[in-house]
Design an enzyme around this catalytic site. Structure first.
Site, PDB file in Angstrom:
ATOM      1  N   CYS A 181      -6.461   0.405 -16.134  1.00  0.00           N
ATOM      2  CA  CYS A 181      -5.890   0.356 -14.790  1.00  0.00           C
ATOM      3  C   CYS A 181      -4.548   1.071 -14.745  1.00  0.00           C
ATOM      4  O   CYS A 181      -3.845   1.028 -13.742  1.00  0.00           O
ATOM      5  CB  CYS A 181      -5.754  -1.094 -14.311  1.00  0.00           C
ATOM      6  SG  CYS A 181      -4.716  -2.123 -15.369  1.00  0.00           S
TER       7      CYS A 181
ATOM      8  N   CYS B 180       0.866  -1.187   0.000  1.00  0.00           N
ATOM      9  CA  CYS B 180       0.000   0.000   0.000  1.00  0.00           C
ATOM     10  C   CYS B 180       0.899   1.233   0.000  1.00  0.00           C
ATOM     11  O   CYS B 180       1.249   1.755   1.056  1.00  0.00           O
ATOM     12  CB  CYS B 180      -0.922  -0.001   1.216  1.00  0.00           C
ATOM     13  SG  CYS B 180      -1.951  -1.475   1.352  1.00  0.00           S
TER      14      CYS B 180
END
Length: 496
Positions: free
Chosen positions: A452, A129
């Site tokens: 994406c 992340c």
């Protein structure tokens, strides 16, 4: 989703994102590697035994790259530092080995107001992340700026669609297994650009139940004498565990990725796992004896259940196998698909092509408002899934074909067939010129490009604009909160 080679177009230059506000300290994740040897220690000159020269410096961050890394200046060079925010003052470890210079955040001295600590109990829960240290508003501004900069030649994108609860959204979790220096079994994710395993028990974006199941499996391995696979020696059994969760159906699939089909104590292992987690609806053994970086192998055996799970998306039910491509964030996917269908301007009469159709998700959703849908996909297994999903939902106006979508559309154009709308959803590398030229030859009225990777999307939009299409709308969607990735859907209309 079909995999295509990068066409060789030049990448857009990274542009720093400026912010200014100033809160908590955050450290980067720590990792271990399978059977790793100890690193060389620095000598009195600051140079370690492997020839690396290191120095700790105090810096102020001036901006962000498009990947969310902080930008600093050192010795006349611009360096990137993970987990550092604009305006922050910090101690950074700079390492130089030959021409390679890297920078690692050691301590934030003056934090930004945009900083937040989401990892209070589990320090490694942010592995993978890249921007978990940004608060929600900062993430929103960052991603909007990235898309705005890339899409500047085509117009101003709409405000990004964010997620109300940006945690625990992933419906697919994959953990890698190995041994640490003490020969203890660990599970986690590979560090960026390496095969160092960073141990983690849970992630802020993983489905909590999936993480819990993986930790149960790790705890069972010793008693069942199940060894993790060692890439260096080629010995061991378990390589990865993949868990898929039907967010609406509640069904759960566990995939044990092993180096060999020989699974000693298989029945007792399954019985013990299901006793602890009766919510598991199917268990699959996948055999991967390759030496590449792919998680799944080509051979699999269903150990329990039907080998698939189901989930609902935009009112349709989809059957998902271990290797199916299925969007990992169903909440945001519904927003994305709803917008894509809106851009297509379907009235019930149109002929639609769903290129890179995967298991048929967007094509089947579009079929509810289109006259006819044609899905094309290179992966045979995905095509089988798409046909099965079409029958499951009683869709009569959709057909799916295995093959190269570009070649398929060229043949349609040569036969004089007409198409009104093309949906395209390529991999991160984007499309290639051969595919884009096939779209141009077919001359659909509208093209809806779901991406994406806005960087490769911008490259491909440039080609389409040069060849008779105009970009009418661009909508960013935050499909991957806490990460630097962002989805973008663009509407292109053929100029008459």
């Amino acid at each position: 989703m079909a995999k295509r080679k990068n066409s060789g177009y030049k990448k857009s230059a990274k542009k720093p994102y400026q912010s200014g506000k100033q809160n908590n300290k955050q450290s980067p994740p720590q990792g271990n590697r399978k059977n790793i040897k100890s690193k060389g220690k620095p000598d009195a000159t600051g140079r370690n035994q492997r020839g690396k020269k290191r120095a700790t410096i105090e810096v102020t961050c001036s901006g962000l790259t498009s990947e969310g890394k902080g930008i600093i200046e050192w010795d006349g060079k611009q360096l990137e530092v993970a987990y550092l925010l604009p305006g922050e003052t910090a101690e950074v470890m700079v390492t130089k080995k030959g021409r390679l210079i890297t920078a690692e955040l050691k301590r934030v001295l003056k934090p930004s107001e945009d900083r937040i600590n989401r990892l209070k109990q589990h320090p490694n829960a942010g592995v993978g992340c890249q921007i978990h240290h940004m608060n929600d508003q900062a993430q929103k501004r960052f991603k909007q700026k990235v898309v705005d900069d890339l899409m500047k030649p085509f117009g101003k994108p709409k405000p990004i669609m964010t997620m109300d609860h940006p945690y625990g959204y992933r419906n697919k979790n994959v953990m890698t297994f190995g041994l640490n220096r003490k020969k203890e079994i660990i599970s986690g994710l590979y560090a960026e650009n390496s095969h160092w395993i960073i141990p983690m028990e849970k992630s802020i974006i993983h489905d909590p139940k999936a993480d819990e199941i993986i930790q149960t499996i790790k705890g069972m391995m010793k008693s069942f004498k199940m060894q993790p696979y060692d890439e260096d020696t080629g010995q061991g059994f378990l390589r990865h565990v993949l868990v898929r969760v039907g967010k609406k159906s509640g069904e759960i699939m566990v995939v044990l990725v092993a180096a060999t089909p020989i699974f000693k104590g298989k029945n007792n292992f399954i019985k013990a796992l299901r006793k602890t987690h009766p919510e598991i609806t199917t268990i699959v053994l996948n055999i991967n004896n390759r030496n590449d970086s792919m998680v799944l192998g080509d051979q699999e055996k269903v150990l329990f259940g039907k080998g698939t799970i189901t989930d609902t998306l935009c009112g349709l039910e989809f059957e998902i196998s271990a290797s199916s491509f299925y969007q990992i964030n169903p909440v945001q996917t519904e927003k994305l698909y709803t917008k894509a269908i809106e851009m297509a301007e379907l009235t019930g009469e149109e002929t639609v092509i769903d290129a890179y159709c995967g298991i048929g998700t967007i094509g089947l959703v579009a079929s509810q408002k289109a006259g006819k849908v044609i899905g094309v996909e290179l992966n045979k297994g995905a095509v089988r899934d798409a046909i099965r999903n079409s029958k499951r939902n009683g869709v009569k106006n959709a057909r799916f074909y295995q093959g190269d979508a570009g070649e398929f559309m060229v043949q349609m154009a040569e036969h004089g067939e007409k198409v009104d709308v093309v949906f395209m959803d390529p991999p991160r590398s984007g499309s290639d010129e051969a595919f884009l030229s096939s779209v141009v030859k077919l001359k659909p009225k509208r093209v809806v490009y779901v991406s994406c990777n806005p960087e490769t999307q911008a490259r491909d939009l440039k080609y389409m604009v040069k060849n008779g299409y105009g970009v009418e709308e661009i909508q960013p969607v935050d499909m991957f909160p806490q990460t630097s990735h962002v989805e973008s859907v663009a509407k292109l209309v053929r100029k008459v």
